[in-house]
Design a protein around this motif. Sequence first.
Motif, short mmCIF file in Angstrom:
data_model
loop_
_atom_site.label_atom_id
_atom_site.label_comp_id
_atom_site.label_asym_id
_atom_site.label_seq_id
_atom_site.Cartn_x
_atom_site.Cartn_y
_atom_site.Cartn_z
N ALA A 160 0.82 -1.21 0.00
CA ALA A 160 0.00 0.00 0.00
C ALA A 160 0.86 1.26 0.00
N VAL A 161 2.00 1.22 0.70
CA VAL A 161 2.90 2.37 0.73
C VAL A 161 3.63 2.51 -0.61
N GLU A 162 4.08 1.39 -1.15
CA GLU A 162 4.83 1.42 -2.40
C GLU A 162 3.97 1.87 -3.57
N ASP A 163 2.75 1.40 -3.62
CA ASP A 163 1.85 1.74 -4.73
C ASP A 163 0.49 2.12 -4.15
N GLY A 164 0.27 3.41 -3.99
CA GLY A 164 -0.96 3.89 -3.38
C GLY A 164 -2.21 3.57 -4.18
N ASP A 165 -2.05 3.19 -5.45
CA ASP A 165 -3.20 2.84 -6.29
C ASP A 165 -3.49 1.35 -6.32
N ASP A 166 -2.79 0.59 -5.48
CA ASP A 166 -3.03 -0.85 -5.39
C ASP A 166 -4.31 -1.07 -4.58
N LEU A 167 -5.43 -1.25 -5.26
CA LEU A 167 -6.72 -1.34 -4.59
C LEU A 167 -6.81 -2.58 -3.71
N ASP A 168 -6.20 -3.68 -4.12
CA ASP A 168 -6.23 -4.88 -3.29
C ASP A 168 -5.51 -4.64 -1.97
N ALA A 169 -4.36 -3.98 -2.03
CA ALA A 169 -3.63 -3.68 -0.79
C ALA A 169 -4.41 -2.72 0.08
N ARG A 170 -5.03 -1.71 -0.53
CA ARG A 170 -5.86 -0.77 0.22
C ARG A 170 -7.04 -1.49 0.87
N ASP A 171 -7.64 -2.41 0.14
CA ASP A 171 -8.77 -3.17 0.66
C ASP A 171 -8.34 -4.02 1.85
N ASP A 172 -7.19 -4.68 1.75
CA ASP A 172 -6.67 -5.48 2.85
C ASP A 172 -6.39 -4.61 4.08
#
Length: 382
Positions: A229-241
């Motif tokens: 989530a920090v590396e790629d703020g547009d990673d929706l899966d990471a944001r969802d997790d």
Amino acid sequence: MARTYYFPPVVIMEPGAIELIAPEIKRMNVKKALVVTDKVLVEAGIVQDVLNVLDGAKVPYALFSDVKPNPTVANVNAGLQALQENECDFVVSIGGGSPQDTAKGIAILATNPGDLRDYEGVGKTANKSLPIVAINTTAGTASEATINYVITDEDRKLKMVIVDPNCLATVAVNDPVLMLKMPKSLTAATGMDALTHAIEGYTTAGSSRFTDLFNLEAIKAISGSLRKAVEDGDDLDARDDMAYGQFVTGMGFSNGGLGIVHSMAHQLGGFYDLPHGVCNAILLPYVTAFNADAVGDRLKDVAQAMGVDTSRREPKEINIMAIDAIKKLSKDVGIPSGLKEIGVKEADFSELADLALADICTGGNPKCPTKEDVIAIYKAAF
């Protein structure tokens, strides 16, 4: 011994969640919202995304966007005045811990007499707050899920911890789409705040089999997704997790308590107006080390939840591995290395320790600290 657990009555989660708030508001039989948020979220366009939903549903509202990063009693009072002047009968909060906690204070004072300072501590209000639709925009405090809120008493330079089932949100909303615009530093700080909740919540004296389910699940989700989530703020899966992890630990620690990481971090925030998540992240490994001999094999569970292979290792070695995993994650996401780096002064440690020992969270710590212990932890984290 029988226990009572508190959870929001309605929870809306996953991408697109804000689109579902309108039917819930209609069911609440309310007339006009006070939207509580901060100017950063207004400027980022996140608030407008929610206002568009309210406009589409023809829900009247007034906007209060003056929430401070570490909200104060005066800040809450200003929000209460805005609510009363605009004849609002419920609150929509948009943001992380600061807007959520401010909204709780406003909604509590709207239905209970006196000053917010009167309610510092545990369960001191007589009446349920006004309805709150709590829309979270950071994966951190989980204030949308908890019976806790923290407001700074500017006169005492002290963060007041208020634990009150009457402040629980009516509707808790976690839409990771709203989190895509968060900068790296905020993602890291709030994420480490959530990890602190999960680890403290799992090792606290007030934990139970029920809260353990939430906190261990959160450790897995957060430690597995925060770097992404920090590396790629547009990673929706990471944001969802991350949204999921911070929410489930909110349900855990809200019903089990926390410990001296938070007791100590609260004082740093009140004294220096520092970001709460950063303070927690810096202190967490040192407090974990202090508590290690009082939590049995729970740090083994923490280490394994963080992906550490503990096979054929001795208990003391496993404890060190768990602490090292916490430090590595904190470093990987860019958290400052020590308290000195964020402006804390060693000369204040004695006063900070006194305040920390008086903090409500101290009672949940698995090991009873002395003033000397607290000072030693501040020094180790310096």
